[in-house]
Scaffold this motif. Sequence first.
Motif, PDB file in Angstrom:
ATOM      1  N   ASN A   1     -19.702 -18.920 -19.278  1.00 38.56           N
ATOM      2  CA  ASN A   1     -19.344 -20.190 -18.658  1.00 38.56           C
ATOM      3  C   ASN A   1     -18.614 -21.110 -19.641  1.00 38.56           C
ATOM      4  O   ASN A   1     -19.096 -21.384 -20.741  1.00 38.56           O
ATOM      5  CB  ASN A   1     -20.622 -20.892 -18.160  1.00 38.56           C
ATOM      6  N   GLY A   2     -17.425 -21.549 -19.240  1.00 44.66           N
ATOM      7  CA  GLY A   2     -16.665 -22.483 -20.067  1.00 44.66           C
ATOM      8  C   GLY A   2     -15.911 -21.877 -21.228  1.00 44.66           C
ATOM      9  O   GLY A   2     -15.212 -22.595 -21.951  1.00 44.66           O
ATOM     10  N   LEU A   3     -16.005 -20.558 -21.426  1.00 44.36           N
ATOM     11  CA  LEU A   3     -15.389 -19.945 -22.604  1.00 44.36           C
ATOM     12  C   LEU A   3     -13.995 -19.384 -22.338  1.00 44.36           C
ATOM     13  O   LEU A   3     -13.319 -18.932 -23.262  1.00 44.36           O
ATOM     14  CB  LEU A   3     -16.300 -18.836 -23.154  1.00 44.36           C
ATOM     15  N   GLY A   4     -13.558 -19.346 -21.078  1.00 47.44           N
ATOM     16  CA  GLY A   4     -12.197 -18.930 -20.789  1.00 47.44           C
ATOM     17  C   GLY A   4     -11.945 -17.435 -20.853  1.00 47.44           C
ATOM     18  O   GLY A   4     -10.788 -17.011 -20.982  1.00 47.44           O
ATOM     19  N   ILE A   5     -12.999 -16.621 -20.764  1.00 50.86           N
ATOM     20  CA  ILE A   5     -12.826 -15.172 -20.802  1.00 50.86           C
ATOM     21  C   ILE A   5     -13.805 -14.497 -19.843  1.00 50.86           C
ATOM     22  O   ILE A   5     -14.832 -15.076 -19.463  1.00 50.86           O
ATOM     23  CB  ILE A   5     -13.064 -14.580 -22.210  1.00 50.86           C
ATOM     24  N   SER A   6     -13.485 -13.285 -19.444  1.00 52.54           N
ATOM     25  CA  SER A   6     -14.410 -12.394 -18.742  1.00 52.54           C
ATOM     26  C   SER A   6     -13.847 -10.988 -18.864  1.00 52.54           C
ATOM     27  O   SER A   6     -12.803 -10.775 -19.485  1.00 52.54           O
ATOM     28  CB  SER A   6     -14.599 -12.807 -17.272  1.00 52.54           C
ATOM     29  N   ALA A   7     -14.550 -10.013 -18.279  1.00 52.74           N
ATOM     30  CA  ALA A   7     -14.142  -8.627 -18.477  1.00 52.74           C
ATOM     31  C   ALA A   7     -14.554  -7.773 -17.294  1.00 52.74           C
ATOM     32  O   ALA A   7     -15.273  -8.217 -16.399  1.00 52.74           O
ATOM     33  CB  ALA A   7     -14.759  -8.078 -19.771  1.00 52.74           C
ATOM     34  N   ALA A   8     -14.097  -6.541 -17.308  1.00 54.37           N
ATOM     35  CA  ALA A   8     -14.503  -5.561 -16.303  1.00 54.37           C
ATOM     36  C   ALA A   8     -14.222  -4.165 -16.838  1.00 54.37           C
ATOM     37  O   ALA A   8     -13.379  -3.991 -17.734  1.00 54.37           O
ATOM     38  CB  ALA A   8     -13.756  -5.770 -14.987  1.00 54.37           C
ATOM     39  N   TYR A   9     -14.975  -3.210 -16.341  1.00 53.23           N
ATOM     40  CA  TYR A   9     -14.655  -1.793 -16.498  1.00 53.23           C
ATOM     41  C   TYR A   9     -14.219  -1.318 -15.124  1.00 53.23           C
ATOM     42  O   TYR A   9     -14.834  -1.665 -14.122  1.00 53.23           O
ATOM     43  CB  TYR A   9     -15.897  -1.007 -16.907  1.00 53.23           C
TER      44      TYR A   9
ATOM     45  N   THR B   1      -5.176 -14.608 -16.020  1.00 48.99           N
ATOM     46  CA  THR B   1      -4.323 -13.502 -16.430  1.00 48.99           C
ATOM     47  C   THR B   1      -5.203 -12.306 -16.752  1.00 48.99           C
ATOM     48  O   THR B   1      -6.322 -12.453 -17.246  1.00 48.99           O
ATOM     49  CB  THR B   1      -3.487 -13.913 -17.659  1.00 48.99           C
ATOM     50  N   GLU B   2      -4.714 -11.101 -16.473  1.00 46.08           N
ATOM     51  CA  GLU B   2      -5.477  -9.874 -16.704  1.00 46.08           C
ATOM     52  C   GLU B   2      -4.798  -9.021 -17.769  1.00 46.08           C
ATOM     53  O   GLU B   2      -3.579  -8.859 -17.774  1.00 46.08           O
ATOM     54  CB  GLU B   2      -5.578  -9.071 -15.401  1.00 46.08           C
TER      55      GLU B   2
ATOM     56  N   PRO C   1       0.356 -11.220 -15.361  1.00 43.82           N
ATOM     57  CA  PRO C   1       0.295 -12.687 -15.427  1.00 43.82           C
ATOM     58  C   PRO C   1      -0.506 -13.297 -14.274  1.00 43.82           C
ATOM     59  O   PRO C   1      -0.532 -12.763 -13.163  1.00 43.82           O
ATOM     60  CB  PRO C   1       1.772 -13.101 -15.359  1.00 43.82           C
ATOM     61  N   GLN C   2      -1.131 -14.407 -14.559  1.00 40.56           N
ATOM     62  CA  GLN C   2      -2.007 -15.098 -13.607  1.00 40.56           C
ATOM     63  C   GLN C   2      -1.336 -15.308 -12.259  1.00 40.56           C
ATOM     64  O   GLN C   2      -0.196 -15.766 -12.166  1.00 40.56           O
ATOM     65  CB  GLN C   2      -2.427 -16.446 -14.188  1.00 40.56           C
ATOM     66  N   GLY C   3      -2.067 -14.951 -11.200  1.00 37.61           N
ATOM     67  CA  GLY C   3      -1.632 -15.233  -9.842  1.00 37.61           C
ATOM     68  C   GLY C   3      -0.660 -14.243  -9.244  1.00 37.61           C
ATOM     69  O   GLY C   3      -0.392 -14.311  -8.039  1.00 37.61           O
ATOM     70  N   LEU C   4      -0.109 -13.306 -10.044  1.00 36.73           N
ATOM     71  CA  LEU C   4       0.891 -12.380  -9.507  1.00 36.73           C
ATOM     72  C   LEU C   4       0.228 -11.137  -8.907  1.00 36.73           C
ATOM     73  O   LEU C   4      -0.808 -10.678  -9.379  1.00 36.73           O
ATOM     74  CB  LEU C   4       1.873 -11.962 -10.597  1.00 36.73           C
ATOM     75  N   LEU C   5       0.846 -10.606  -7.858  1.00 41.39           N
ATOM     76  CA  LEU C   5       0.353  -9.391  -7.216  1.00 41.39           C
ATOM     77  C   LEU C   5       0.495  -8.210  -8.172  1.00 41.39           C
ATOM     78  O   LEU C   5       1.546  -8.039  -8.815  1.00 41.39           O
ATOM     79  CB  LEU C   5       1.147  -9.112  -5.938  1.00 41.39           C
ATOM     80  N   HIS C   6      -0.557  -7.380  -8.262  1.00 43.16           N
ATOM     81  CA  HIS C   6      -0.505  -6.224  -9.155  1.00 43.16           C
ATOM     82  C   HIS C   6      -1.399  -5.103  -8.626  1.00 43.16           C
ATOM     83  O   HIS C   6      -2.151  -5.296  -7.673  1.00 43.16           O
ATOM     84  CB  HIS C   6      -0.880  -6.616 -10.581  1.00 43.16           C
ATOM     85  N   PHE C   7      -1.334  -3.939  -9.260  1.00 46.90           N
ATOM     86  CA  PHE C   7      -2.021  -2.751  -8.763  1.00 46.90           C
ATOM     87  C   PHE C   7      -2.181  -1.743  -9.902  1.00 46.90           C
ATOM     88  O   PHE C   7      -1.512  -1.838 -10.937  1.00 46.90           O
ATOM     89  CB  PHE C   7      -1.225  -2.111  -7.618  1.00 46.90           C
ATOM     90  N   GLN C   8      -3.062  -0.766  -9.667  1.00 48.26           N
ATOM     91  CA  GLN C   8      -3.192   0.392 -10.557  1.00 48.26           C
ATOM     92  C   GLN C   8      -3.485   1.630  -9.711  1.00 48.26           C
ATOM     93  O   GLN C   8      -4.238   1.546  -8.741  1.00 48.26           O
ATOM     94  CB  GLN C   8      -4.326   0.213 -11.571  1.00 48.26           C
TER      95      GLN C   8
ATOM     96  N   GLY D   1      -9.699  -7.356 -19.531  1.00 51.19           N
ATOM     97  CA  GLY D   1     -10.067  -8.699 -19.960  1.00 51.19           C
ATOM     98  C   GLY D   1      -9.337  -9.727 -19.125  1.00 51.19           C
ATOM     99  O   GLY D   1      -8.205  -9.487 -18.671  1.00 51.19           O
ATOM    100  N   PHE D   2      -9.972 -10.882 -18.901  1.00 54.92           N
ATOM    101  CA  PHE D   2      -9.373 -11.967 -18.122  1.00 54.92           C
ATOM    102  C   PHE D   2      -9.410 -13.263 -18.925  1.00 54.92           C
ATOM    103  O   PHE D   2     -10.311 -13.473 -19.744  1.00 54.92           O
ATOM    104  CB  PHE D   2     -10.133 -12.177 -16.814  1.00 54.92           C
ATOM    105  N   SER D   3      -8.459 -14.146 -18.631  1.00 55.36           N
ATOM    106  CA  SER D   3      -8.386 -15.431 -19.341  1.00 55.36           C
ATOM    107  C   SER D   3      -9.176 -16.513 -18.623  1.00 55.36           C
ATOM    108  O   SER D   3      -8.853 -17.697 -18.739  1.00 55.36           O
ATOM    109  CB  SER D   3      -6.919 -15.869 -19.474  1.00 55.36           C
ATOM    110  N   SER D   4     -10.197 -16.111 -17.889  1.00 59.26           N
ATOM    111  CA  SER D   4     -11.045 -17.051 -17.157  1.00 59.26           C
ATOM    112  C   SER D   4     -12.415 -16.419 -16.979  1.00 59.26           C
ATOM    113  O   SER D   4     -12.512 -15.206 -16.785  1.00 59.26           O
ATOM    114  CB  SER D   4     -10.444 -17.353 -15.783  1.00 59.26           C
ATOM    115  N   PRO D   5     -13.496 -17.215 -17.034  1.00 62.75           N
ATOM    116  CA  PRO D   5     -14.818 -16.646 -16.764  1.00 62.75           C
ATOM    117  C   PRO D   5     -15.014 -16.293 -15.300  1.00 62.75           C
ATOM    118  O   PRO D   5     -15.914 -15.552 -14.945  1.00 62.75           O
ATOM    119  CB  PRO D   5     -15.778 -17.758 -17.202  1.00 62.75           C
TER     120      PRO D   5
END
Length: 205
Positions: free
Chosen positions: A77-85, A103-104, A138-145, A158-162
């Motif tokens: 919370n408040g640190l500007g980062i989060s993550a995922a596998y 942003t991812e 980049p933040q907000g843009l449509l993307h895929f994998q 990694g994300f630039s938001s919690p």
Amino acid sequence: MLPILLLCLLVSSSHAADFCVADLTGPETPSGYQCKKESAVTADDFVITGLGVPGNFSTMFKAAPKTAFVAQFPGLNGLGISAAYVYYAPGGFIPVHSHPAGTELLVVTEGTLLAGFISSANNPYYKTLNKGDAMVFPQGLLHFQVNVGETTAVGVVGFSSPSPGIQVTSPALFSNNLPSAVVEKVTYLDDAEVKKLKKMLGGTG
């Protein structure tokens, strides 16, 4: 005496602002969660386990994301980062989506992924990524994998938001009660195709 007092005040105020562990019993606001009382904070608030163990693969997408957002990981919370596998079975994919609040950065740790995003000028940027490669969306843009290899692929994200948020394009259009006539109008799809997609994704209307 005055310099010592000022030093004590600076030390105590910086200590109070070290972190703001999320109080998940309250609502999330655009600026995050309220802080848990420091007396209630434990080391567990700063640790998340199990990300390295694949979850259940979606039968539709053949992929299994495991998120470490603030709702699962209060210390962010408040640190500007989060993550995922993210785990992708052969042929698996994460459909076109966006993260409105972050942003991812994707790092491929196993397998081969075709990944890309579409700019606001509708220009596509995509690349085949192998183990050790990374791509930023980049933040907000449509993307895929898409897993284009023959084995399970794994991505560490990694994300630039919690709490980056997520909106997947297809369910946003076809899994709700937005009238078919409206969907047809704004997508150029015919009635049969819209009804088919609504049935597939659980929508009505």
